[in-house]
Enzyme design. Sequence first.
Site, mmCIF file in Angstrom:
data_model
loop_
_atom_site.group_PDB
_atom_site.id
_atom_site.type_symbol
_atom_site.label_atom_id
_atom_site.label_comp_id
_atom_site.label_asym_id
_atom_site.label_seq_id
_atom_site.Cartn_x
_atom_site.Cartn_y
_atom_site.Cartn_z
ATOM 1 N N LEU A 1 0.843 -1.185 0.000
ATOM 2 C CA LEU A 1 0.000 0.000 0.000
ATOM 3 C C LEU A 1 0.882 1.240 0.000
ATOM 4 O O LEU A 1 2.013 1.213 0.481
ATOM 5 C CB LEU A 1 -0.896 0.030 1.249
ATOM 6 C CG LEU A 1 -1.961 -1.057 1.402
ATOM 7 C CD1 LEU A 1 -2.698 -0.873 2.719
ATOM 8 C CD2 LEU A 1 -2.936 -1.059 0.236
ATOM 9 N N ASP A 2 0.338 2.352 -0.531
ATOM 10 C CA ASP A 2 1.047 3.629 -0.451
ATOM 11 C C ASP A 2 1.303 3.979 1.003
ATOM 12 O O ASP A 2 0.557 3.568 1.896
ATOM 13 C CB ASP A 2 0.213 4.756 -1.080
ATOM 14 C CG ASP A 2 -0.094 4.511 -2.544
ATOM 15 O OD1 ASP A 2 0.658 3.751 -3.188
ATOM 16 O OD2 ASP A 2 -1.093 5.076 -3.021
ATOM 17 N N MET A 3 2.322 4.777 1.246
ATOM 18 C CA MET A 3 2.659 5.174 2.601
ATOM 19 C C MET A 3 1.456 5.795 3.319
ATOM 20 O O MET A 3 1.224 5.523 4.517
ATOM 21 C CB MET A 3 3.823 6.165 2.591
ATOM 22 C CG MET A 3 4.198 6.712 3.964
ATOM 23 S SD MET A 3 5.647 7.780 3.938
ATOM 24 C CE MET A 3 5.035 9.165 2.957
ATOM 25 N N ARG B 1 -6.410 7.034 -6.281
ATOM 26 C CA ARG B 1 -6.191 8.447 -5.985
ATOM 27 C C ARG B 1 -6.292 9.306 -7.249
ATOM 28 O O ARG B 1 -6.903 10.379 -7.239
ATOM 29 C CB ARG B 1 -4.833 8.620 -5.310
ATOM 30 C CG ARG B 1 -4.721 7.844 -3.999
ATOM 31 C CD ARG B 1 -3.301 7.705 -3.521
ATOM 32 N NE ARG B 1 -2.729 8.995 -3.120
ATOM 33 C CZ ARG B 1 -1.492 9.130 -2.672
ATOM 34 N NH1 ARG B 1 -0.690 8.078 -2.567
ATOM 35 N NH2 ARG B 1 -1.049 10.322 -2.330
#
Length: 374
Positions: free
Chosen positions: A156-158, A305
């Site tokens: 997952l993205d930070m 996003r």
Amino acid sequence: MIRSTHARFNNRKYFLLGEKLIRNIFRYSTTSEMSGYTTATTEDGRVYISTEDSRNLNVVTRETPIDTIPETVLQYERQMRKVAAANRASTEVSKEKHLNVIYVDEHLVVTNKPSGILCVPGIRNRKSSSLLTLVHHDYASSDIRESVDKMVVHRLDMDTSGLVVFGRTLRAVSELHKLFRDREVDKSYEALVCGHILVDNGNSAGSEVGKGGIIDLPLQRDHERPPFMRVATPQSEHNAVQVVQDLQHPGSPWKDKIKRKKPKPSRTEFTVLAHETISNNNSNKELPVTRLLLKPLTGRTHQLRVHCAALGYPIVGDPAYGIYGEASSNGGFAEHSMDALNPSRCSLQLQKEINSSYNKNGVMCLHAKKLSFV
């Protein structure tokens, strides 16, 4: 059970925004992202916006000035966000604060990752602290003990929170990779986005809950703002070719490293879960936000996003694709293009108000809520 709306018309793929079905809307000239559109109404009353016959397009014009952000403000805010992101990336993780294991057996371990920590070590610092570091220390089997990276199945993205699966053995990791590669994994995310999404543009009475559609927009690496992504258009592809050519000149240290990657098809299913509000810190005003269920039908970098931003409703707290973000705004589209595509989108002024009112220490409102193998 909440059902999202799927749409097909003459056996072709569509991008559904409420009762408006936009097909091939992103066929652009080299001078404008969107020069116009034509409309048609089917027997069921749905309005379809199409750009198939580009010879009959009407030029989209505006009667009111476009709201913009001064470049000096953008530069300052983007630099501040870059510094904040670097600080989050350097966060020292600990088992007590950051390791929340919700399932474990002899094959795999599933964790609930908090927002603001790295899922795996960063590219520039392979020894940086991450969730993987904690998981490997406590759950790696003997055949995977010597290599931290071999536990990684997906990431997952930070700034995204939620479910992350790690394999505990080499065989388990191999099998899990195959499931992800063959798209036999069902993933669902929950997000808060800026503004109230009106799926039918207010043309019918009743709740918006349960309504939704498919966002079908190809994505590519943004060569003007690397390493971020954007929606691919003929103009952006042309720009990417030029950037690569410029970087591949004789003597350039990037000559053999820079390659242009073609845009990839990217599809996201969305469903409206609720219309909600958040309080404005400076007044008694309640600011509209929408809670969405998002299901990525493809697995591109930053897909959810970028798609939300391109739809006109960026994710609340998104430090890259939201207002003042380092990435291209609106998923890469200009303000006038967005107004023509979706007049009911979240305005720039509302995004500013939500940004100033939402203060959660950099927490982005995107959570990986469900993960199952099909």
